[in-house]
Write a protein that holds these residues in place. Structure first.
Motif, mmCIF file in Angstrom:
data_model
loop_
_atom_site.group_PDB
_atom_site.id
_atom_site.type_symbol
_atom_site.label_atom_id
_atom_site.label_comp_id
_atom_site.label_asym_id
_atom_site.label_seq_id
_atom_site.Cartn_x
_atom_site.Cartn_y
_atom_site.Cartn_z
ATOM 1 N N ALA A 110 52.884 21.707 25.540
ATOM 2 C CA ALA A 110 54.204 21.249 25.092
ATOM 3 C C ALA A 110 54.228 19.735 24.928
ATOM 4 O O ALA A 110 54.875 19.208 24.008
ATOM 5 C CB ALA A 110 55.273 21.699 26.090
ATOM 6 N N MET A 111 53.531 19.037 25.784
ATOM 7 C CA MET A 111 53.489 17.579 25.683
ATOM 8 C C MET A 111 52.736 17.124 24.438
ATOM 9 O O MET A 111 53.143 16.180 23.761
ATOM 10 C CB MET A 111 52.851 16.998 26.953
ATOM 11 C CG MET A 111 53.703 17.193 28.205
ATOM 12 S SD MET A 111 52.808 16.861 29.751
ATOM 13 C CE MET A 111 52.597 15.082 29.620
ATOM 14 N N ALA A 123 54.937 17.420 21.491
ATOM 15 C CA ALA A 123 56.022 16.436 21.436
ATOM 16 C C ALA A 123 55.521 15.021 21.181
ATOM 17 O O ALA A 123 56.315 14.132 20.848
ATOM 18 C CB ALA A 123 56.812 16.467 22.738
ATOM 19 N N ASP A 159 60.736 11.978 25.677
ATOM 20 C CA ASP A 159 60.630 13.236 24.932
ATOM 21 C C ASP A 159 59.423 14.042 25.396
ATOM 22 O O ASP A 159 59.489 15.269 25.559
ATOM 23 C CB ASP A 159 60.509 12.949 23.429
ATOM 24 C CG ASP A 159 61.765 12.345 22.829
ATOM 25 O OD1 ASP A 159 62.870 12.705 23.288
ATOM 26 O OD2 ASP A 159 61.643 11.508 21.917
ATOM 27 N N ALA A 217 59.550 17.635 27.447
ATOM 28 C CA ALA A 217 58.900 18.826 26.907
ATOM 29 C C ALA A 217 58.019 19.485 27.957
ATOM 30 O O ALA A 217 58.013 20.718 28.110
ATOM 31 C CB ALA A 217 58.077 18.455 25.677
#
Length: 415
Positions: free
Chosen positions: A189-190, A193, A202, A206
């Protein structure tokens, strides 16, 4: 959601460990002090180990009797009541819970069991590295216990606890694997993002959201970004009033993600290049990866923790690099840790600071055994740029078991 849980057999195994520690140390009672709840990194929580419940209590074993839990307020009791109404399996019965996490409570329990002149083992009187170099037991609480029980003999039993609990059971390893799998989802997820125009916040959000959706606690994250840096710690906007940095093409993000499920912790080193990074970043990633592979080769039964440390330091020495933070340390519980910081004094700004010294390797004599869990976090500074990668590793019967090969490399997000 199908997730691993602990059985009553695991409870009996852990309570047997408490009694084995008492027998080995020649004590008639065991007092386990737990750090307050909501502690972030590396919590000192032997109380939760024995209760499988809300951390932040004192647990006392008196002889062969079942443990007594002293809570800091009525809130854990209210949670206990609600859990019983839901039909959840709890380890400590209501009759053995007291709102008495204080000196008077400890003294009362020991006196009720005729232990005023006994030898008593204590968890909380020994250092708990890396964050608690000094014992964590509060001075006010413990000095009052000593005053009230002058004829009792107290001794720290932290090393016995470390050796007795560091090899995970099958149930515990299932919990560790669930946490480790969550860490991979956080890293993915990182990466998604991390793009120019987004902010550090952000990327942080994430990763955290991915953990929370799995019902896994992500208590904190260390994170920095930029074209290159040697700093290591939580994002500065988490403790200083300033805006999160906006990401740019050519940046790298270096993060350490902490997951905790069932009070078992896994750690994940997330390195993300946005576009084409500086050549020193590419070189640092090669060195860190070589350190990781050397550590894996050494992480097997028959070796000691010092052998893993030496193996991981080799590629850094060959590249004239240094490590900002540990290359490796134990997990569940934390304890032995690789030394770090010896290159900081070579920075041009270092002369303006006071006393600077590296943290030495601690616990190098620990023999490796199947079921031990380690944070592999090789990091290499080339020039003025750190690269950090790795994840959680388990000592297997014959060789190391990687739980997070995904983060053991430099990840890339297109600019």
């Amino acid at each position: 959601m199908d997730v691993p849980t602990y059985s009553t057999a695991e409870r009996e195994r852990r309570w047997s460990i408490a009694r084995e520690i008492m027998a080995a140390e020649g004590v008639q009672a065991l007092v386990a002090y737990g750090e307050h709840e909501c502690a972030d990194l590396a919590p000192f929580a032997p109380d939760a180990y024995f209760t499988n419940d809300r951390p932040g209590s004192i647990v006392i074993f008196c002889g062969d009797a079942d443990p007594i839990q002293l809570t800091w307020s009525t809130l854990p009791v209210a949670d206990h009541i609600q859990a019983r109404r839901r039909g959840e399996t709890l380890w400590i019965p209501p009759e053995r819970m007291l709102v008495a996490k204080n000196a008077a409570g400890v003294v009362e329990v020991l006196r009720q069991h005729g232990l005023e002149r006994a030898a008593i083992g204590v968890l909380g009187l020994d250092p708990y590295p890396p964050f608690h170099i000094n014992p964590i037991m509060p001075h006010g609480l413990w000095s009052q216990v000593l005053t009230e029980l002058p004829d009792a003999t107290f001794r720290g039993v932290g090393l016995s606890y470390l050796f007795a609990t560091i090899c995970q059971s099958d149930e515990e390893l299932a919990v560790v694997r669930h946490s480790a799998a969550t860490g991979d989802l956080m890293a993915e997820a990182m990466v998604a993002a991390a793009r120019p125009g987004a902010t550090e916040a952000d990327v942080y959000a994430a990763g955290m959201a991915a953990a929370f959706r799995r019902g896994v606690a992500a208590p904190d994250m260390l994170l920095s970004s930029g074209p290159g840096f040697v700093s290591w710690g939580p994002p500065v906007w988490s403790y200083r009033p300033q805006a999160p940095r906006t990401l740019r093409d050519g940046d790298v993000i270096m993060a350490e993600v902490f997951c905790r499920y069932g009070m078992k912790e896994t750690q994940h080193q997330v390195a993300i290049a946005i576009g084409a990074p500086h050549p020193d970043i590419e070189r640092g990633a090669e060195v860190a990866r070589a350190s990781y592979e050397a550590g894996l080769a050494a992480a097997r039964p028959g070796n000691a923790f010092a052998d893993v440390v030496a193996a991981m330091q080799g590629p850094l020495s060959a590249a004239d690099a240094w490590n900002v933070h540990p290359l490796v340390h134990t997990l569940n519980p934390m304890g032995p840790v690789c030394g770090f910081g010896d290159g900081l004094r070579n920075l041009p700004e270092a002369g303006r600071y006071g006393r600077l010294f590296e943290v030495p390797t601690m616990g190098g004599e620990l023999p490796l055994a199947p079921g031990m869990t380690f944070a592999f976090e090789p990091n290499a500074v080339i020039g003025d740029r750190i690269v950090n990668l790795g994840g959680t590793v388990v000592i297997g019967e014959d060789e190391a078991v990687e739980l997070n090969p995904y983060t053991a490399q430099l990840l890339r997000s297109p600019a």
